[in-house]
Design a protein around this motif. Structure first.
Motif, PDB file in Angstrom:
ATOM      1  N   ASP A 151       1.175  17.107 -10.564  1.00 43.24           N
ATOM      2  CA  ASP A 151       1.143  17.192 -12.022  1.00 43.24           C
ATOM      3  C   ASP A 151      -0.143  16.633 -12.627  1.00 43.24           C
ATOM      4  OD1 ASP A 151       1.431  14.329 -11.933  1.00 43.24           O
ATOM      5  OD2 ASP A 151       3.590  14.602 -11.792  1.00 43.24           O
ATOM      6  N   LEU A 152      -0.982  15.991 -11.792  1.00 43.55           N
ATOM      7  CA  LEU A 152      -2.218  15.343 -12.237  1.00 43.55           C
ATOM      8  C   LEU A 152      -1.959  14.262 -13.285  1.00 43.55           C
ATOM      9  CD1 LEU A 152      -4.764  18.311 -12.399  1.00 43.55           C
ATOM     10  CD2 LEU A 152      -4.382  16.662 -10.570  1.00 43.55           C
ATOM     11  N   ILE A 153      -0.751  13.753 -13.314  1.00 44.80           N
ATOM     12  CA  ILE A 153      -0.393  12.652 -14.214  1.00 44.80           C
ATOM     13  C   ILE A 153      -0.043  11.412 -13.412  1.00 44.80           C
ATOM     14  CG2 ILE A 153       1.261  11.829 -15.954  1.00 44.80           C
ATOM     15  CD1 ILE A 153       1.501  14.723 -16.906  1.00 44.80           C
ATOM     16  N   CYS A 154       0.738  11.583 -12.375  1.00 42.49           N
ATOM     17  CA  CYS A 154       1.265  10.449 -11.621  1.00 42.49           C
ATOM     18  C   CYS A 154       0.462  10.197 -10.348  1.00 42.49           C
ATOM     19  CB  CYS A 154       2.717  10.704 -11.236  1.00 42.49           C
ATOM     20  SG  CYS A 154       3.770  11.107 -12.639  1.00 42.49           S
ATOM     21  N   GLU A 155       0.546   8.937  -9.885  1.00 40.71           N
ATOM     22  CA  GLU A 155      -0.039   8.560  -8.598  1.00 40.71           C
ATOM     23  C   GLU A 155       1.074   8.529  -7.559  1.00 40.71           C
ATOM     24  OE1 GLU A 155      -0.821   6.216  -5.266  1.00 40.71           O
ATOM     25  OE2 GLU A 155       0.412   5.422  -6.913  1.00 40.71           O
ATOM     26  N   THR A 156       0.746   8.871  -6.323  1.00 40.28           N
ATOM     27  CA  THR A 156       1.758   9.132  -5.305  1.00 40.28           C
ATOM     28  C   THR A 156       2.680   7.946  -5.033  1.00 40.28           C
ATOM     29  OG1 THR A 156       0.267  10.701  -4.236  1.00 40.28           O
ATOM     30  CG2 THR A 156       2.115   9.888  -2.932  1.00 40.28           C
ATOM     31  N   ASN A 157       2.142   6.763  -4.842  1.00 37.88           N
ATOM     32  CA  ASN A 157       2.995   5.623  -4.525  1.00 37.88           C
ATOM     33  C   ASN A 157       3.983   5.315  -5.644  1.00 37.88           C
ATOM     34  OD1 ASN A 157       1.856   5.175  -2.014  1.00 37.88           O
ATOM     35  ND2 ASN A 157       0.407   3.632  -2.746  1.00 37.88           N
ATOM     36  N   ILE A 158       3.580   5.529  -6.876  1.00 34.77           N
ATOM     37  CA  ILE A 158       4.457   5.232  -8.015  1.00 34.77           C
ATOM     38  C   ILE A 158       5.541   6.285  -8.161  1.00 34.77           C
ATOM     39  CG2 ILE A 158       4.564   4.874 -10.512  1.00 34.77           C
ATOM     40  CD1 ILE A 158       3.170   2.623  -9.039  1.00 34.77           C
ATOM     41  N   ILE A 159       5.184   7.558  -8.038  1.00 34.02           N
ATOM     42  CA  ILE A 159       6.182   8.619  -8.242  1.00 34.02           C
ATOM     43  C   ILE A 159       7.248   8.595  -7.158  1.00 34.02           C
ATOM     44  CG2 ILE A 159       4.973  10.431  -6.955  1.00 34.02           C
ATOM     45  CD1 ILE A 159       6.987  10.777 -10.251  1.00 34.02           C
ATOM     46  N   GLN A 160       6.954   7.991  -5.998  1.00 32.26           N
ATOM     47  CA  GLN A 160       7.982   7.884  -4.958  1.00 32.26           C
ATOM     48  C   GLN A 160       9.205   7.124  -5.471  1.00 32.26           C
ATOM     49  OE1 GLN A 160       7.796   9.386  -2.085  1.00 32.26           O
ATOM     50  NE2 GLN A 160       5.757   9.270  -1.189  1.00 32.26           N
ATOM     51  N   ASP A 161       8.969   6.057  -6.248  1.00 34.73           N
ATOM     52  CA  ASP A 161      10.085   5.246  -6.760  1.00 34.73           C
ATOM     53  C   ASP A 161       9.692   4.630  -8.103  1.00 34.73           C
ATOM     54  OD1 ASP A 161      12.360   3.750  -7.139  1.00 34.73           O
ATOM     55  OD2 ASP A 161      12.381   2.897  -5.118  1.00 34.73           O
ATOM     56  N   PRO A 162       9.687   5.431  -9.174  1.00 31.51           N
ATOM     57  CA  PRO A 162       9.288   4.909 -10.484  1.00 31.51           C
ATOM     58  C   PRO A 162      10.148   3.762 -10.970  1.00 31.51           C
ATOM     59  CG  PRO A 162       9.346   7.310 -10.486  1.00 31.51           C
ATOM     60  CD  PRO A 162       9.987   6.866  -9.204  1.00 31.51           C
ATOM     61  N   THR A 203       0.814  -1.214   0.000  1.00 31.71           N
ATOM     62  CA  THR A 203       0.000   0.000   0.000  1.00 31.71           C
ATOM     63  C   THR A 203       0.848   1.264   0.000  1.00 31.71           C
ATOM     64  OG1 THR A 203      -0.177   0.005   2.430  1.00 31.71           O
ATOM     65  CG2 THR A 203      -1.893  -1.180   1.182  1.00 31.71           C
ATOM     66  N   GLY A 204       2.140   1.112  -0.224  1.00 32.62           N
ATOM     67  CA  GLY A 204       3.040   2.258  -0.326  1.00 32.62           C
ATOM     68  C   GLY A 204       3.892   2.116  -1.573  1.00 32.62           C
ATOM     69  N   PRO A 205       5.027   2.797  -1.641  1.00 32.82           N
ATOM     70  CA  PRO A 205       5.944   2.632  -2.765  1.00 32.82           C
ATOM     71  C   PRO A 205       6.383   1.178  -2.889  1.00 32.82           C
ATOM     72  CG  PRO A 205       6.561   4.517  -1.423  1.00 32.82           C
ATOM     73  CD  PRO A 205       5.505   3.790  -0.658  1.00 32.82           C
ATOM     74  N   LEU A 206       6.788   0.787  -4.084  1.00 32.45           N
ATOM     75  CA  LEU A 206       7.144  -0.616  -4.328  1.00 32.45           C
ATOM     76  C   LEU A 206       8.627  -0.899  -4.096  1.00 32.45           C
ATOM     77  CD1 LEU A 206       4.951  -1.384  -7.470  1.00 32.45           C
ATOM     78  CD2 LEU A 206       4.611  -2.170  -5.114  1.00 32.45           C
ATOM     79  N   THR A 207       9.298  -0.063  -3.357  1.00 32.47           N
ATOM     80  CA  THR A 207      10.733  -0.233  -3.122  1.00 32.47           C
ATOM     81  C   THR A 207      11.048  -1.546  -2.421  1.00 32.47           C
ATOM     82  OG1 THR A 207      10.862   2.179  -2.909  1.00 32.47           O
ATOM     83  CG2 THR A 207      12.791   0.911  -2.226  1.00 32.47           C
ATOM     84  N   ASP A 208      10.279  -1.905  -1.398  1.00 28.57           N
ATOM     85  CA  ASP A 208      10.526  -3.150  -0.670  1.00 28.57           C
ATOM     86  C   ASP A 208      10.302  -4.367  -1.553  1.00 28.57           C
ATOM     87  OD1 ASP A 208      11.160  -1.790   1.622  1.00 28.57           O
ATOM     88  OD2 ASP A 208       9.286  -2.214   2.661  1.00 28.57           O
ATOM     89  N   VAL A 209       9.227  -4.351  -2.333  1.00 32.50           N
ATOM     90  CA  VAL A 209       8.928  -5.481  -3.208  1.00 32.50           C
ATOM     91  C   VAL A 209      10.022  -5.626  -4.255  1.00 32.50           C
ATOM     92  CG1 VAL A 209       7.263  -6.469  -4.838  1.00 32.50           C
ATOM     93  CG2 VAL A 209       6.458  -5.205  -2.827  1.00 32.50           C
TER      94      VAL A 209
END
Length: 373
Positions: free
Chosen positions: A213-224, A176-182
């Protein structure tokens, strides 16, 4: 049937509501909860997980800390937008320990920082001067080598690896957060990818994002970069993005049921969620009818996939901005894998919003009532 789930969360308000929902499900075996950076710093997310589980009488569930910063950065700074929606402590300024008697208060040294080896804050030794935050960019990005990944992640990443190796496709990783751990888990243990069942909250395919920017979602932009690697890892992925979470709204009338139980944890959840609802109302007029249940919907789908209808498409995340690159952090179909490639990513585009809403509110109400027995 038992549903084994391990949660990886940047525990703010809706992450907390997702945990409460899972704790209310008798068929769910919660194997562990990992705290990652995002809405708050990783050590705060981990502490929040411990407090929530303790408050609901489930201190037996293992917790650990994950990565402290994005894979492209040395440090992490909480974005002002995340603090606006979740408060500095992730609970909207309140704490379960301030409501439940017999537990340490939120400001006590006992809960200030985790100290044991499984929850220690590990330094990020990757040689990179960037500080990660929502919307952070670099013109030159390079992947972290595996030994650097191992040096920057906490015990939580190993918890994910161990769970998938032990249970294979019989365990769901809920992120439910950025995907860095996964991403770190897959890079450290590539053998788990083909068995990994991932339900992730993040991204948007058919509508605007929720960042500046109304383009990206928060969890994704943390670690694209991490998200893009996960999409290409071969894992089985169900993406619960803004396409469906914006259809599932929570109102003050809904949370009155929790407050009405008269139970301390019920009052905590209600007061915490009032902060979240107010923040959403002030941010955008589209939330005047209610606040989106982002993470709780992902949790519910991990338990009952029939709640959503999915479009199968191989996804990618754009990692650069400019001509020929698109916009960094955007989630989109991968045109290089649209034909003659098996699809293992399922993007939720429809949702039985009323069924989910009623089940969510009733489940959390029931959980609160059980605390008084």
């Amino acid at each position: 049937m038992t549903k084994r789930i391990i949660v990886d969360a940047d525990t703010g308000i809706d992450d907390t509501l997702a945990l409460a929902y899972l704790l209310a499900q008798p068929e769910v075996e919660l194997l562990g909860v990992v705290g990652v950076y995002g809405n708050v710093h990783a050590h705060v997310a981990h502490t929040n997980n411990r407090m929530v589980l303790e408050a609901f009488g489930r201190a037996d569930i293992p917790t650990a800390m994950g990565c402290t910063a994005p894979s492209w950065a040395q440090e992490f700074a909480v974005d002002e937008g995340c603090a606006r929606f979740h408060g500095d402590n992730g609970f909207g300024g309140v704490s379960p320990f301030d409501y439940v008697s017999g537990l340490p208060k939120s400001g006590s040294n006992v809960m200030a920082q985790p100290q044991d080896e499984n929850t220690a804050i590990l330094p990020n030794s990757f040689d990179n001067s960037a500080i990660g935050s929502v919307g952070g960019t670099r013109t030159e990005l390079r992947d972290m080598p595996v030994d650097a990944v191992q040096a920057t992640c906490g015990r939580g990443v190993h918890m994910i690896i161990d769970a998938v190796r032990q249970y294979g496709e019989e365990v769901t990783v809920l992120a439910t957060g950025p995907l860095t751990d996964v991403d770190a888990a897959i890079r450290m243990a590539p053998d788990i990818a083909q068995h990994l069942q991932l339900v992730m909250m993040g991204g948007a395919l058919t509508q605007q994002g929720n960042c500046y920017d109304l383009i990206c979602e928060t969890n994704i932009i943390q670690d694209p970069e991490a998200a893009d690697r996960v999409f290409h890892s071969g894992a089985h992925i169900t993406m619960i993005g803004l396409d469906v979470t914006h259809q599932c709204l929570l109102t003050r009338r809904d949370i009155a049921a929790w407050e009405g139980t008269g139970v301390p944890v019920g009052r905590f959840l209600a007061d915490m969620t009032k902060f979240y609802i107010s923040a959403n109302e002030s941010s955008d007029e589209i939330f005047a009818e209610g606040s989106p249940l982002h993470d709780p919907l992902a949790a519910a789908v991990a338990v009952d996939p029939s709640l959503v209808g999915c479009f199968d498409i191989n996804m990618m995340v754009e990692t650069q901005t400019g001509d020929g690159f698109g916009f960094r952090g955007r989630t989109i179909g991968d045109r290089t894998m649209l034909v003659r490639h098996s699809c293992r990513t399922h993007v939720a585009l429809s949702v039985d919003a009323q069924r989910f809403h009623d089940d969510f509110v009733d489940s959390v109400t029931r959980l609160c009532q059980e605390q008084d027995q």
